[in-house]
Design a protein around this motif. Structure first.
Motif, mmCIF file in Angstrom:
data_model
loop_
_atom_site.group_PDB
_atom_site.id
_atom_site.type_symbol
_atom_site.label_atom_id
_atom_site.label_comp_id
_atom_site.label_asym_id
_atom_site.label_seq_id
_atom_site.Cartn_x
_atom_site.Cartn_y
_atom_site.Cartn_z
ATOM 1 N N ALA A 17 12.773 11.997 11.728
ATOM 2 C CA ALA A 17 13.799 11.184 11.075
ATOM 3 C C ALA A 17 15.181 11.776 11.340
ATOM 4 C CB ALA A 17 13.545 11.091 9.572
ATOM 5 N N GLY A 18 15.253 13.084 11.482
ATOM 6 C CA GLY A 18 16.517 13.750 11.790
ATOM 7 C C GLY A 18 16.954 13.531 13.223
ATOM 8 N N ALA A 64 0.836 -1.188 0.000
ATOM 9 C CA ALA A 64 0.000 0.000 0.000
ATOM 10 C C ALA A 64 0.877 1.247 0.000
ATOM 11 C CB ALA A 64 -0.907 0.000 1.223
ATOM 12 N N HIS A 65 0.476 2.203 -0.801
ATOM 13 C CA HIS A 65 1.170 3.484 -0.871
ATOM 14 C C HIS A 65 0.262 4.516 -0.219
ATOM 15 C CE1 HIS A 65 3.233 6.972 -2.475
ATOM 16 N NE2 HIS A 65 2.067 7.397 -2.931
ATOM 17 N N HIS A 66 0.829 5.321 0.648
ATOM 18 C CA HIS A 66 0.048 6.336 1.346
ATOM 19 C C HIS A 66 0.582 7.712 0.967
ATOM 20 C CE1 HIS A 66 -1.797 3.266 3.816
ATOM 21 N NE2 HIS A 66 -0.592 2.760 4.012
ATOM 22 N N ASN A 67 -0.316 8.569 0.536
ATOM 23 C CA ASN A 67 0.077 9.943 0.264
ATOM 24 C C ASN A 67 0.113 10.715 1.572
ATOM 25 O OD1 ASN A 67 0.346 9.720 -2.526
ATOM 26 N ND2 ASN A 67 -1.858 9.939 -2.817
ATOM 27 N N LEU A 68 1.032 11.641 1.636
ATOM 28 C CA LEU A 68 1.220 12.436 2.843
ATOM 29 C C LEU A 68 0.979 13.901 2.533
ATOM 30 C CD1 LEU A 68 4.588 10.797 3.901
ATOM 31 C CD2 LEU A 68 2.307 10.212 4.729
ATOM 32 N N ASP A 69 0.429 14.631 3.507
ATOM 33 C CA ASP A 69 0.304 16.070 3.322
ATOM 34 C C ASP A 69 1.571 16.742 3.846
ATOM 35 O OD1 ASP A 69 0.058 16.370 6.102
ATOM 36 O OD2 ASP A 69 -2.119 16.556 6.034
ATOM 37 N N LEU A 70 1.636 18.052 3.726
ATOM 38 C CA LEU A 70 2.845 18.773 4.119
ATOM 39 C C LEU A 70 3.145 18.635 5.609
ATOM 40 C CD1 LEU A 70 2.619 22.041 1.979
ATOM 41 C CD2 LEU A 70 4.159 20.098 1.693
ATOM 42 N N LEU A 71 2.110 18.597 6.442
ATOM 43 C CA LEU A 71 2.331 18.432 7.881
ATOM 44 C C LEU A 71 2.956 17.070 8.172
ATOM 45 C CD1 LEU A 71 2.156 19.412 10.784
ATOM 46 C CD2 LEU A 71 -0.225 18.597 10.839
ATOM 47 N N ASP A 72 2.425 16.010 7.556
ATOM 48 C CA ASP A 72 3.005 14.680 7.740
ATOM 49 C C ASP A 72 4.482 14.679 7.331
ATOM 50 O OD1 ASP A 72 0.586 13.506 8.555
ATOM 51 O OD2 ASP A 72 0.027 12.975 6.498
ATOM 52 N N LYS A 73 4.775 15.280 6.188
ATOM 53 C CA LYS A 73 6.156 15.305 5.699
ATOM 54 C C LYS A 73 7.066 16.088 6.635
ATOM 55 C CE LYS A 73 6.994 15.975 1.365
ATOM 56 N NZ LYS A 73 6.983 16.435 -0.023
ATOM 57 N N LYS A 74 6.568 17.198 7.156
ATOM 58 C CA LYS A 74 7.386 18.002 8.070
ATOM 59 C C LYS A 74 7.652 17.228 9.358
ATOM 60 C CE LYS A 74 8.090 22.610 9.831
ATOM 61 N NZ LYS A 74 7.665 23.998 9.823
ATOM 62 N N LEU A 90 6.628 18.140 21.716
ATOM 63 C CA LEU A 90 6.291 19.547 21.898
ATOM 64 C C LEU A 90 7.148 20.421 20.982
ATOM 65 C CD1 LEU A 90 4.431 21.458 23.337
ATOM 66 C CD2 LEU A 90 6.060 21.575 25.216
ATOM 67 N N GLU A 91 8.410 20.061 20.817
ATOM 68 C CA GLU A 91 9.283 20.801 19.904
ATOM 69 C C GLU A 91 8.830 20.614 18.459
ATOM 70 O OE1 GLU A 91 14.013 20.893 18.794
ATOM 71 O OE2 GLU A 91 13.439 20.374 20.845
ATOM 72 N N VAL A 92 8.393 19.414 18.106
ATOM 73 C CA VAL A 92 7.849 19.161 16.764
ATOM 74 C C VAL A 92 6.608 20.021 16.566
ATOM 75 C CG1 VAL A 92 6.815 17.438 15.227
ATOM 76 C CG2 VAL A 92 8.774 16.809 16.663
ATOM 77 N N ALA A 93 5.752 20.070 17.582
ATOM 78 C CA ALA A 93 4.521 20.861 17.500
ATOM 79 C C ALA A 93 4.840 22.330 17.273
ATOM 80 C CB ALA A 93 3.697 20.679 18.776
ATOM 81 N N ARG A 94 5.827 22.853 18.016
ATOM 82 C CA ARG A 94 6.205 24.265 17.831
ATOM 83 C C ARG A 94 6.729 24.513 16.420
ATOM 84 N NH1 ARG A 94 8.987 23.940 23.186
ATOM 85 N NH2 ARG A 94 7.399 24.555 24.690
ATOM 86 N N SER A 95 7.579 23.617 15.927
ATOM 87 C CA SER A 95 8.139 23.773 14.578
ATOM 88 C C SER A 95 7.061 23.729 13.505
ATOM 89 C CB SER A 95 9.164 22.678 14.287
ATOM 90 O OG SER A 95 10.280 22.804 15.109
ATOM 91 N N CYS A 96 6.014 22.961 13.772
ATOM 92 C CA CYS A 96 4.924 22.818 12.805
ATOM 93 C C CYS A 96 3.788 23.804 13.052
ATOM 94 C CB CYS A 96 4.365 21.393 12.860
ATOM 95 S SG CYS A 96 5.539 20.136 12.332
ATOM 96 N N ASN A 97 3.885 24.554 14.145
ATOM 97 C CA ASN A 97 2.857 25.519 14.527
ATOM 98 C C ASN A 97 1.488 24.865 14.705
ATOM 99 O OD1 ASN A 97 2.077 28.113 15.291
ATOM 100 N ND2 ASN A 97 1.342 28.588 13.230
ATOM 101 N N VAL A 98 1.493 23.706 15.369
ATOM 102 C CA VAL A 98 0.254 23.005 15.703
ATOM 103 C C VAL A 98 0.346 22.562 17.160
ATOM 104 C CG1 VAL A 98 -0.176 22.219 13.339
ATOM 105 C CG2 VAL A 98 1.092 20.753 14.904
ATOM 106 N N SER A 99 -0.728 22.029 17.688
ATOM 107 C CA SER A 99 -0.745 21.604 19.085
ATOM 108 C C SER A 99 0.006 20.288 19.272
ATOM 109 C CB SER A 99 -2.184 21.429 19.567
ATOM 110 O OG SER A 99 -2.759 20.290 18.957
#
Length: 174
Positions: free
Chosen positions: A18-19, A2-12, A26-35
């Protein structure tokens, strides 16, 4: 598969974790500007879809005494025994990868050994009894490139809008 498409938030999110698999959500949330809750939901979704397969610490084999890395092409006497051979290979801790392949080999494995003598013993004592007609071994001197698939190259399903109504990516306001 199965191949799943990702939106920009998923990719970010994938790029960030991965890095550094230990980056706080919480740091990921801040970088993505989401909760933080949105990040947890997305991580859970990516895990449930099988896109994320957990996180782990990577042990450097050489630093713990495994100085020889080898790739071995296996030719089976009876290729119908694939599944049985794989089950036996799973019992050999030095075998870290096993692939079904095209071309001449029936299987291709990656193995770590303490040294060349240890590698010879594994091939002779543990691999040959599995029903090999022969094998071809290539020893790796050093991995010149060792990385994950680039997240930025993954296809985007739809451009996410942080303020889109009904999106699980809640906008964080500080």
């Amino acid at each position: 598969m199965a191949h799943h498409n990702l939106d920009l938030l998923d990719k970010k999110i994938l790029r960030l974790i991965a890095g550094d698999a230990r980056i706080p959500f919480l740091e990921v949330a801040r970088s993505c500007n989401v909760s933080g809750a949105a990040i947890h939901q997305r991580i859970q979704k990516l895990t449930n879809l099988g896109i994320l397969k957990g996180s782990q610490f990577i042990v450097d084999p050489e630093k713990v005494g495994y100085e020889t890395c080898a790739y071995i092409g296996l030719y089976l006497q009876n290729p119908a025994k694939f599944d049985d051979v794989v089950e036996e290979l799973k019992k050999i801790p030095e075998v870290v990868e096993c692939h079904y392949t095209t071309g001449g080999f029936d299987m291709f494995i990656k193995i770590y050994a303490r040294n060349n003598h240890h590698l010879l013993n594994i091939i002779h004592d543990q691999l040959q009894p599995l029903g090999l007609s022969r094998s071809e071994t290539v020893i790796s001197f050093n991995a010149a490139i060792n990385r994950q698939i680039p997240i930025s190259e993954l296809p985007v399903d739809d451009e996410y809008d942080e303020a889109e109504e009904g999106d699980d990516a809640e906008v964080v306001t500080e």
